[in-house]
Design an enzyme around this catalytic site. Sequence first.
Site, PDB file in Angstrom:
ATOM      1  N   GLY A  21      32.221  32.333  33.627  1.00  0.00           N
ATOM      2  CA  GLY A  21      33.597  32.220  33.198  1.00  0.00           C
ATOM      3  C   GLY A  21      34.536  32.162  34.388  1.00  0.00           C
ATOM      4  N   GLU A  31      35.560  36.094  41.170  1.00  0.00           N
ATOM      5  CA  GLU A  31      36.712  36.735  41.770  1.00  0.00           C
ATOM      6  C   GLU A  31      36.842  36.533  43.269  1.00  0.00           C
ATOM      7  OE1 GLU A  31      33.338  39.848  41.448  1.00  0.00           O
ATOM      8  OE2 GLU A  31      34.144  38.205  40.245  1.00  0.00           O
ATOM      9  N   ASN A  32      36.471  35.383  43.766  1.00  0.00           N
ATOM     10  CA  ASN A  32      36.573  35.136  45.197  1.00  0.00           C
ATOM     11  C   ASN A  32      37.982  35.475  45.677  1.00  0.00           C
ATOM     12  OD1 ASN A  32      33.885  33.974  45.259  1.00  0.00           O
ATOM     13  ND2 ASN A  32      34.790  32.197  44.269  1.00  0.00           N
ATOM     14  N   HIS A  73      40.818  39.472  34.123  1.00  0.00           N
ATOM     15  CA  HIS A  73      39.590  40.091  34.636  1.00  0.00           C
ATOM     16  C   HIS A  73      39.411  39.790  36.122  1.00  0.00           C
ATOM     17  CE1 HIS A  73      35.481  41.727  34.138  1.00  0.00           C
ATOM     18  NE2 HIS A  73      35.178  40.855  35.103  1.00  0.00           N
ATOM     19  N   GLU A  74      39.511  38.512  36.480  1.00  0.00           N
ATOM     20  CA  GLU A  74      39.293  38.154  37.882  1.00  0.00           C
ATOM     21  C   GLU A  74      40.387  38.732  38.782  1.00  0.00           C
ATOM     22  OE1 GLU A  74      36.434  37.189  38.189  1.00  0.00           O
ATOM     23  OE2 GLU A  74      36.094  36.482  36.147  1.00  0.00           O
ATOM     24  N   HIS A  91      39.716  42.329  39.604  1.00  0.00           N
ATOM     25  CA  HIS A  91      38.740  42.515  40.677  1.00  0.00           C
ATOM     26  C   HIS A  91      39.413  42.690  42.042  1.00  0.00           C
ATOM     27  CE1 HIS A  91      34.655  42.388  39.238  1.00  0.00           C
ATOM     28  NE2 HIS A  91      34.876  41.312  38.499  1.00  0.00           N
ATOM     29  N   GLU A 111      32.108  45.923  37.635  1.00  0.00           N
ATOM     30  CA  GLU A 111      32.451  45.238  36.387  1.00  0.00           C
ATOM     31  C   GLU A 111      33.004  46.164  35.311  1.00  0.00           C
ATOM     32  OE1 GLU A 111      32.798  42.268  36.410  1.00  0.00           O
ATOM     33  OE2 GLU A 111      31.484  41.454  37.957  1.00  0.00           O
ATOM     34  N   ASP A 151      20.804  39.405  39.607  1.00  0.00           N
ATOM     35  CA  ASP A 151      21.561  38.715  38.564  1.00  0.00           C
ATOM     36  C   ASP A 151      21.292  39.333  37.196  1.00  0.00           C
ATOM     37  OD1 ASP A 151      22.826  36.960  40.221  1.00  0.00           O
ATOM     38  OD2 ASP A 151      21.574  35.237  39.749  1.00  0.00           O
ATOM     39  N   TYR A 184      29.563  45.806  32.121  1.00  0.00           N
ATOM     40  CA  TYR A 184      30.941  45.446  31.784  1.00  0.00           C
ATOM     41  C   TYR A 184      31.535  46.385  30.733  1.00  0.00           C
ATOM     42  CZ  TYR A 184      30.265  40.846  34.042  1.00  0.00           C
ATOM     43  OH  TYR A 184      30.028  39.833  34.935  1.00  0.00           O
TER      44      TYR A 184
END
Length: 643
Positions: free
Chosen positions: A304, A307-308, A331-332, A335, A354, A410, A418
């Site tokens: 989705g 968050e870079n 959300h991002e 972060h 998360e 992963d 989350y």
Amino acid sequence: MRSTSLILPLAIALVLGTAGCSESTSAPAAPAAASSQAAMSTARSHDESSYAQPEKVVITDLALDLKLDFDARQISGTATYTLDWKQPDADALVLDTRELNISKVEAIAADGSASELAFALAPADKVFGSKLTITAISQPQTVRITYATAPTASGLQWLEPSMTEGGKLPFMFSQSQAIHGRSWVPLQDTPGVRFTYSAKVASRPDVMVLMSADNDPAAVRDGVYEFTMPQPIPSYLLAIAAGDLVFKPVSARSGIWAEPTMVDKAAAEFEDTEKMIVASEKLYGEYRWGRYDMLVLPPSFPFGGMENPRLTFATPTVITGDKSLVSLIAHELAHSWSGNLVTNSSWKDIWLNEGFTSYVQSRIIEEVYGKEMAEMERMIDQAGLREEMQTTPSAQQRLALAPLGELDPDEALSSVAYDKGAWFLQFLEQRVGRAAFDTFLRGWFDSHAFGSTDTDTFLAYLNSELLAKYPHAVTAQELDEWINQPGIPASAPKAVSRNFAIVDSARIALQGSGQLPSKEITANWVTQEWVHFITGLGQTQDVALLAQLDQAYQFSGTSNGEIAMRWYPLAIRSGYSQALPQAQAFIEKVGRRKLIMPIYAELVKTSAGLEAATASFERARAGYHPITTSSVAALLAQARPAD
């Protein structure tokens, strides 16, 4: 990263993290027993998913000089590391790599002169890649590696022009989390090590290059781009993208990068971003990263959002025209405090990233869009988590996971991290009161800023800075149930939505009378209400009723992925074959795993469905990200009859 907001069947969850590499040797070794009084925390902080030895030496700065070759699907160049040697007898720098061609390693003296260093690249482990050991007896302060990536790098996707929104120029983007950064840069690929970085990137002059750094909104395409990231970040936040990208501001410190045909739609959808930033700062303190920009990627992006720092990567599947899915941006953005600012030191504590972020996301949504929207989303998440718990092994239902060993990190990115994590923080908020909890959480972010931490450290801080002030608020048994035990504790506060009660009444009336809800009821429903409506229809439904719903609401062919990922599995399970062509068209266009894996999972349960899924995959795989390709391929392989 927001990869999932609903429960995926266990069969899907087990293949989401797979990424093919070459032959396996051995996983990274466990740490030696610690002798200091911090032994327990050190053991908890150790990252089993990295070969790096940060107790001996750490990278403090990374300087990249890279060239992008779209024809060869390759990044090549040099990575120069500034090192901080921790032990006087350390004689090697150990890095993580995956499918990298290492051609030279050099020590760089203060005067700029270079001397070659011996290095050894171990055979590849199927999950962790190849351990790169550089002999460095003299402990050089600066080391430079010359290397090139493989066309199959798991952390990069190269798209032909036909696979993009505009169809004119090629596109490339990275996805480094969890351990894919090592596929495009030799790294201490662990969230326990943070470094600043700079980069010079050469590319074809007609594409714009961006990184998780100080992107200039007024930058012009000239084929050479330079970047600086002055705040220290972990390796999984290293990011790069290149394509036919233009910029449109949404505020003085935030804007959209996207292809020309997408940028206006994205800017309209995300126009409330500045309100989100202001709401976050009000709750948790200053936004510390300068700009907050968003890059809308092609539909093949497997998640989705990512968050870079300074440049959130976002899927176009959340652009619905009604802002109903902008919680992904919340959300991002969240972060920027939980994850980017304060980071889990290993992936077994992913809930610290998360779970905290999902909690903060909900608070942002409540501040900007109201309590009812936040409650609807909490209800969806809580219901989804309960469903997932029915098929998740008990060991994976804990917040504080056991050491991952040979497991791909992963696979730790589940709804437990989350949604159980966020639920735990909501429980704490309820017990001590919102004002006290906000003060505590802001203090956590401030006192651990730009650092990496673990569950043990958080619990010690929780006990000293919050629970000691409210000694009767939470029992030790309740705390243990949340952190170390499977399932959802009985103490979990339940979200309640007024709007969902109306949706439930409309669905019950439909199932009882066959009469569709009136347009006055459904006209203003947003995505969350339609999701709740479809989910409540059960595992299967009468085909005639599904046809009636489809004719009225055009679920088949919807561009809304949250609806599609629920409608198509229901239709397939129920034998509503009229939806199959649109289901196939959807999974062939979209590469976001959360949205397509439930559809694939239902298709493969029958021989005809397996044939349709296989055909769709063959048509779509060229445009899928390597992570998505690996996930779908593994699911299809599991479903095929043994020879």
